[in-house]
Design an enzyme around this catalytic site. Structure first.
Site, mmCIF file in Angstrom:
data_model
loop_
_atom_site.group_PDB
_atom_site.id
_atom_site.type_symbol
_atom_site.label_atom_id
_atom_site.label_comp_id
_atom_site.label_asym_id
_atom_site.label_seq_id
_atom_site.Cartn_x
_atom_site.Cartn_y
_atom_site.Cartn_z
ATOM 1 N N GLN A 12 0.826 -1.205 0.000
ATOM 2 C CA GLN A 12 0.000 0.000 0.000
ATOM 3 C C GLN A 12 0.866 1.263 0.000
ATOM 4 O O GLN A 12 1.909 1.319 0.660
ATOM 5 C CB GLN A 12 -0.923 0.003 1.209
ATOM 6 C CG GLN A 12 -2.067 -0.989 1.103
ATOM 7 C CD GLN A 12 -3.139 -0.554 0.118
ATOM 8 O OE1 GLN A 12 -3.175 0.580 -0.336
ATOM 9 N NE2 GLN A 12 -4.026 -1.484 -0.215
ATOM 10 N N TYR A 43 -6.289 -12.959 -3.740
ATOM 11 C CA TYR A 43 -5.433 -11.841 -4.158
ATOM 12 C C TYR A 43 -4.578 -11.449 -2.946
ATOM 13 O O TYR A 43 -4.463 -10.278 -2.590
ATOM 14 C CB TYR A 43 -6.247 -10.643 -4.648
ATOM 15 C CG TYR A 43 -7.285 -10.966 -5.698
ATOM 16 C CD1 TYR A 43 -6.943 -11.033 -7.051
ATOM 17 C CD2 TYR A 43 -8.610 -11.193 -5.348
ATOM 18 C CE1 TYR A 43 -7.899 -11.322 -8.017
ATOM 19 C CE2 TYR A 43 -9.581 -11.482 -6.308
ATOM 20 C CZ TYR A 43 -9.212 -11.547 -7.634
ATOM 21 O OH TYR A 43 -10.172 -11.840 -8.584
ATOM 22 N N GLU A 50 -2.403 -16.073 -4.661
ATOM 23 C CA GLU A 50 -1.824 -14.899 -5.317
ATOM 24 C C GLU A 50 -1.153 -15.356 -6.609
ATOM 25 O O GLU A 50 -0.500 -16.399 -6.631
ATOM 26 C CB GLU A 50 -0.800 -14.239 -4.383
ATOM 27 C CG GLU A 50 0.123 -13.222 -5.006
ATOM 28 C CD GLU A 50 -0.605 -12.050 -5.642
ATOM 29 O OE1 GLU A 50 -0.291 -11.714 -6.789
ATOM 30 O OE2 GLU A 50 -1.482 -11.476 -4.976
ATOM 31 N N ASP A 66 -9.414 -9.040 -2.039
ATOM 32 C CA ASP A 66 -8.727 -7.755 -2.197
ATOM 33 C C ASP A 66 -8.241 -7.659 -3.639
ATOM 34 O O ASP A 66 -7.038 -7.714 -3.904
ATOM 35 C CB ASP A 66 -7.560 -7.661 -1.210
ATOM 36 C CG ASP A 66 -6.844 -6.318 -1.277
ATOM 37 O OD1 ASP A 66 -7.408 -5.358 -1.835
ATOM 38 O OD2 ASP A 66 -5.703 -6.237 -0.779
ATOM 39 N N CYS A 85 -10.455 -0.874 -4.096
ATOM 40 C CA CYS A 85 -9.795 0.400 -4.402
ATOM 41 C C CYS A 85 -10.491 1.131 -5.536
ATOM 42 O O CYS A 85 -10.033 2.209 -5.938
ATOM 43 C CB CYS A 85 -8.327 0.177 -4.734
ATOM 44 S SG CYS A 85 -8.039 -0.919 -6.144
#
Length: 415
Positions: A249, A280, A302, A346, A373
């Site tokens: 982040q 994710y 992932e 995510d 996001c």
């Protein structure tokens, strides 16, 4: 007489659009205007369409504010002087598209964007939350990761807004001070892009890349890029290793804020006799959250093999399986055991998409935490979940990217 692009128009700004532009109308056509505020009247130059495009058939135009005729009470001097209206639009750097608006009103506008996305894509009845501040202050000095570019003349700086032209600047107000200092000190660089990263140890890494960097072909295939430096980030009492070029982040407090938010909404939904999924999963941030909630059987998925390696190391000696796979493909191969507990999603900015949503639904989890996001991608996925019988029981929004149009939303879905 019909107007055409290249005109300078007087426009009344009526709203904000997803993506950091503002809405006006001219002769029945929507115009997306940069550097404005709803309620203002501005003079704006219409941007001609790209080569080969017929402006007369386009349903919308884009325009750049040149002058404010009637200013909003929420207008402020731009937080980035180089992006101020006093400069020609072509000379304004991108990355701070709400920097001319009072910080609290930025959050009001972000909530409007989320409200409109939910109303349009998620179905009726959802109320957008207020967008919460994550720190006090003026919303500067938060970026721990910054990319600048070097043009063929050796000029260093960000790209101009909506352009690939390098703009020299004398400040980087959104960046951590050490990154701003390092960026301004760059001289004599080869053309390409430069990434500056400040991890938890506070020492700035400078990573130089050619703009068209690709693996070079050699006799037996492709030469591998050098292995990136492994850096460390800290959330609570946990230490996470991550590649210097890998995803983490951008806001200095974002990982901690999102970890706490996910912990809060999933508290009571994580049983130690069920299997929990972090999809994710990156380097394992939310898999660690599941462990902190009492999960003892956790799978993190992932697509990046390097991130999965780090996740396995970061989560040892917890009972976590770190799987390298695309999430949609992983879900297509998993059958519901009736023991699925919590699932954390995510996804990247494009969202999870129908195939992943249906794959998660097929697991019959006890609860789903969705970290988003992008408000439109979130709304679409929530609409799909609701169509499958899920309820959105909690929504929280966080202003993790002040002075830009970006923000994060965390949602809890239950039966």
């Amino acid at each position: 007489m019909t107007s055409s692009p290249a005109d300078v128009l007087e426009l009344d700004i009526t709203g904000i659009a997803h993506g950091g532009t503002f809405i006006a109308r001219h002769e029945g056509r929507v115009v997306f205007v940069s550097d404005a505020i709803p309620g203002e009247r501005v003079r704006a130059r219409v941007i001609p369409p790209g080569e080969g495009a017929d402006a007369s058939t386009r349903s919308f135009w884009r325009a750049e504010t040149l002058e404010v005729l009637d200013a909003s009470e929420h207008r402020r001097p731009h937080i980035w002087p180089e992006a101020d209206l006093s400069r020609d639009p072509a000379e304004r750097p991108g990355g701070a598209d709400l920097g001319h608006i009072a910080l609290q009103h930025q959050r009001v506008l972000k909530r409007q964007v989320l409200t409109e996305a939910l109303d349009r894509f998620a179905g009726p009845g959802l109320v957008a939350p207020e967008i919460e501040a994550v720190e006090s202050g003026d919303g500067t000095a938060w970026r721990t990761r910054v990319t600048v570019h070097v043009d063929d003349a050796g000029e260093v700086g960000p790209f101009a807004a909506r352009s690939h032209r390098v703009i020299p600047v004398t400040s980087y107000p959104l960046s951590r001070p050490a990154i701003a200092e390092a960026a301004l000190a760059l001289r004599g660089e080869a053309p390409g892009r430069i990434e500056l990263v400040e991890p938890a140890d506070g020492r700035v890494r400078i990573i130089r890349r050619e703009e068209t960097e690709r693996p070079a072909r050699v006799a037996r295939g492709f030469r591998r890029r050098p292995t990136p430096e492994v850096i460390h980030e800290v959330v609570g009492d946990r230490r996470f290793q991550v590649d210097s070029t890998g995803f983490w982040q951008v806001h200095s407090r974002a990982a901690s804020v999102l970890d706490a938010a996910v912990y809060g909404i999933l508290d009571g939904h994580v049983d130690d006799d069920r299997t929990h999924y972090d999809l994710y999963g990156g380097v394992g941030l939310f898999a660690a959250t599941l462990a902190d909630l009492g999960g003892t059987d956790i799978v993190t998925v992932e697509s990046s093999a390097r991130a999965t390696e780090h996740a396995a190391a970061n989560l040892a000696p917890l009972d976590v399986s770190a799987v390298t796979a695309r999430v949609d493909r992983f879900l297509s191969g998993v059958k519901s055991s009736g023991r699925t507990g919590a699932v954390i999603l995510d996804p990247p900015r494009a969202g999870a998409g129908r195939a992943v949503v249906e794959g998660v639904h097929a697991l019959s989890p006890a609860a789903i935490a969705y970290v988003a996001c992008d408000p439109v991608a979130l709304a679409r996925d929530l609409g799909t979940f609701r169509g499958l019988g899920w309820n959105v029981t909690t929504l929280r929004g966080f202003d993790l990217f002040p002075h830009s149009h970006h923000f994060e939303v965390v949602a809890l879905l239950t039966r």
